[in-house]
Scaffold this motif. Structure first.
Motif, PDB file in Angstrom:
ATOM      1  N   THR A  25       8.902  -1.680  -5.482  1.00  0.00           N
ATOM      2  CA  THR A  25       8.322  -3.094  -5.846  1.00  0.00           C
ATOM      3  C   THR A  25       9.004  -4.062  -5.119  1.00  0.00           C
ATOM      4  OG1 THR A  25       9.281  -2.982  -7.938  1.00  0.00           O
ATOM      5  CG2 THR A  25       7.026  -1.990  -7.874  1.00  0.00           C
ATOM      6  N   GLN A  37       6.561  -8.692  -2.575  1.00  0.00           N
ATOM      7  CA  GLN A  37       5.316  -8.083  -2.424  1.00  0.00           C
ATOM      8  C   GLN A  37       4.162  -8.870  -3.010  1.00  0.00           C
ATOM      9  OE1 GLN A  37       5.159  -3.899  -3.014  1.00  0.00           O
ATOM     10  NE2 GLN A  37       7.369  -3.543  -2.487  1.00  0.00           N
ATOM     11  N   PRO A  38       3.085  -9.076  -2.245  1.00  0.00           N
ATOM     12  CA  PRO A  38       1.762  -9.734  -2.649  1.00  0.00           C
ATOM     13  C   PRO A  38       1.237  -8.881  -4.017  1.00  0.00           C
ATOM     14  CG  PRO A  38       1.219  -8.431  -0.859  1.00  0.00           C
ATOM     15  CD  PRO A  38       2.575  -8.339  -0.786  1.00  0.00           C
ATOM     16  N   ASP A  39       0.705  -9.451  -5.049  1.00  0.00           N
ATOM     17  CA  ASP A  39       0.213  -9.041  -6.430  1.00  0.00           C
ATOM     18  C   ASP A  39      -1.167  -8.076  -5.862  1.00  0.00           C
ATOM     19  OD1 ASP A  39       2.147 -10.531  -7.736  1.00  0.00           O
ATOM     20  OD2 ASP A  39       0.733 -12.223  -8.147  1.00  0.00           O
ATOM     21  N   GLU A  40      -1.875  -8.341  -4.896  1.00  0.00           N
ATOM     22  CA  GLU A  40      -2.829  -7.529  -4.722  1.00  0.00           C
ATOM     23  C   GLU A  40      -2.633  -6.708  -3.506  1.00  0.00           C
ATOM     24  OE1 GLU A  40      -5.950 -10.489  -3.749  1.00  0.00           O
ATOM     25  OE2 GLU A  40      -5.982 -11.102  -5.932  1.00  0.00           O
ATOM     26  N   GLY A  41      -3.355  -5.658  -3.514  1.00  0.00           N
ATOM     27  CA  GLY A  41      -3.455  -4.595  -2.261  1.00  0.00           C
ATOM     28  C   GLY A  41      -2.571  -3.342  -2.719  1.00  0.00           C
ATOM     29  N   HIS A  42      -1.873  -3.365  -3.661  1.00  0.00           N
ATOM     30  CA  HIS A  42      -0.999  -2.324  -4.004  1.00  0.00           C
ATOM     31  C   HIS A  42      -1.705  -0.796  -4.259  1.00  0.00           C
ATOM     32  CE1 HIS A  42      -1.213  -2.565  -8.442  1.00  0.00           C
ATOM     33  NE2 HIS A  42      -1.059  -3.911  -8.196  1.00  0.00           N
ATOM     34  N   THR A  43      -1.433   0.185  -3.860  1.00  0.00           N
ATOM     35  CA  THR A  43      -1.917   1.583  -4.160  1.00  0.00           C
ATOM     36  C   THR A  43      -0.774   2.469  -4.592  1.00  0.00           C
ATOM     37  OG1 THR A  43      -2.048   2.119  -1.943  1.00  0.00           O
ATOM     38  CG2 THR A  43      -4.006   1.365  -2.987  1.00  0.00           C
ATOM     39  N   ARG A  74       0.839  -1.135  -0.026  1.00  0.00           N
ATOM     40  CA  ARG A  74       0.087   0.046  -0.018  1.00  0.00           C
ATOM     41  C   ARG A  74       0.762   1.337  -0.090  1.00  0.00           C
ATOM     42  NH1 ARG A  74      -5.122   1.437   0.396  1.00  0.00           N
ATOM     43  NH2 ARG A  74      -5.951   3.152   1.513  1.00  0.00           N
TER      44      ARG A  74
END
Length: 234
Positions: free
Chosen positions: A63, A112-118, A32
């Protein structure tokens, strides 16, 4: 190599120089709020928690793999400057911890996970101006997020019109609203308090600043320039 708030993406040729790689102190809980303004964007979004991520840098924008995360709550009235100072201290402590683990070959990093990035985009100067058609809670979060840099502003209509920086505010409970009005209209001005209608709810102005003057309370401001019921902030 240790990097903190550098502001540019290091090319792969630089990242390859240190034998043990490059560690970055990032002021959010990745993934995030990657990017340039993670502190302000976390507050502006109304996040209740943020923190520090020590990450191994790669050629992308924040990243790299995460090595150490430390979280902190965000106070309901906390400003960008206050949170910055807390995270600076936490970041210093965290990088020392990470370097000690690295020296013992015990610093383990995970992708880092593929989901949840902003993405915490850089603050545009145009964002300083408040849009009173937005909900009061959103305006309040932006005001505290942008204190002390770059600050929020609004124009008090009149002769002459006056640009005012708004440094703090308070949400007004629905039951306390002194009336209704179009967004930007002053609902209460009694020499001490100033309450302004928003698109949803209302804000009581706290600390403000006129051009060329210092920060002051709304009560102090009104002793020099009256704000009246029905006046409009643009």
């Amino acid at each position: 190599m240790v990097v903190a708030a550098y502001g540019l993406i290091l090319p792969q040729g630089v990242l390859d120089i240190p034998a043990h790689g490059c560690l970055n102190i990032h002021a959010s809980l990745l993934p995030r709020w990657r990017g340039a303004a993670p502190i302000q964007r976390a507050i502006e979004a109304g996040d209740q928690e943020t923190g520090i991520t020590i990450m191994r840098m790669d050629a992308g924008l924040d990243t790299g793999a995460m090595c150490l995360l430390r979280s902190v709550p965000i106070g309901l009235q906390e400003t960008g400057g206050q949170l910055h100072d807390r995270l600076a201290a936490l970041g210093a402590k965290s990088i020392l911890e990470a370097l000690a683990l690295l020296a013992r070959q015990s610093l383990f990093c995970t992708p880092q996970p593929d989901e949840g990035h902003t993405y915490a985009r850089k603050i545009d100067p145009a964002e300083r101006r408040l849009d009173w058609s937005r909900p009061a809670a959103e305006l309040h979060d932006r005001i505290r997020a942008f204190d002390p840099v770059p600050g929020c502003m609004s124009t008090l209509a009149g002769e002459p019109a006056l640009d005012i920086k708004i440094w703090s505010s308070r949400l007004v409970d629905a039951g306390d609203l002194p009336g209704e009005g179009t967004p930007g209209r002053v609902l209460l001005a009694d020499g001490e308090r100033v309450v302004v209608a928003a698109g949803l709810g209302a804000l009581e102005l706290g600390e403000v600043q006129r051009p060329g003057a210092k920060r002051m309370s709304c009560a102090e401001f009104q002793r020099g320039r009256a704000i009246n019921l029905g006046d409009v902030f643009l």
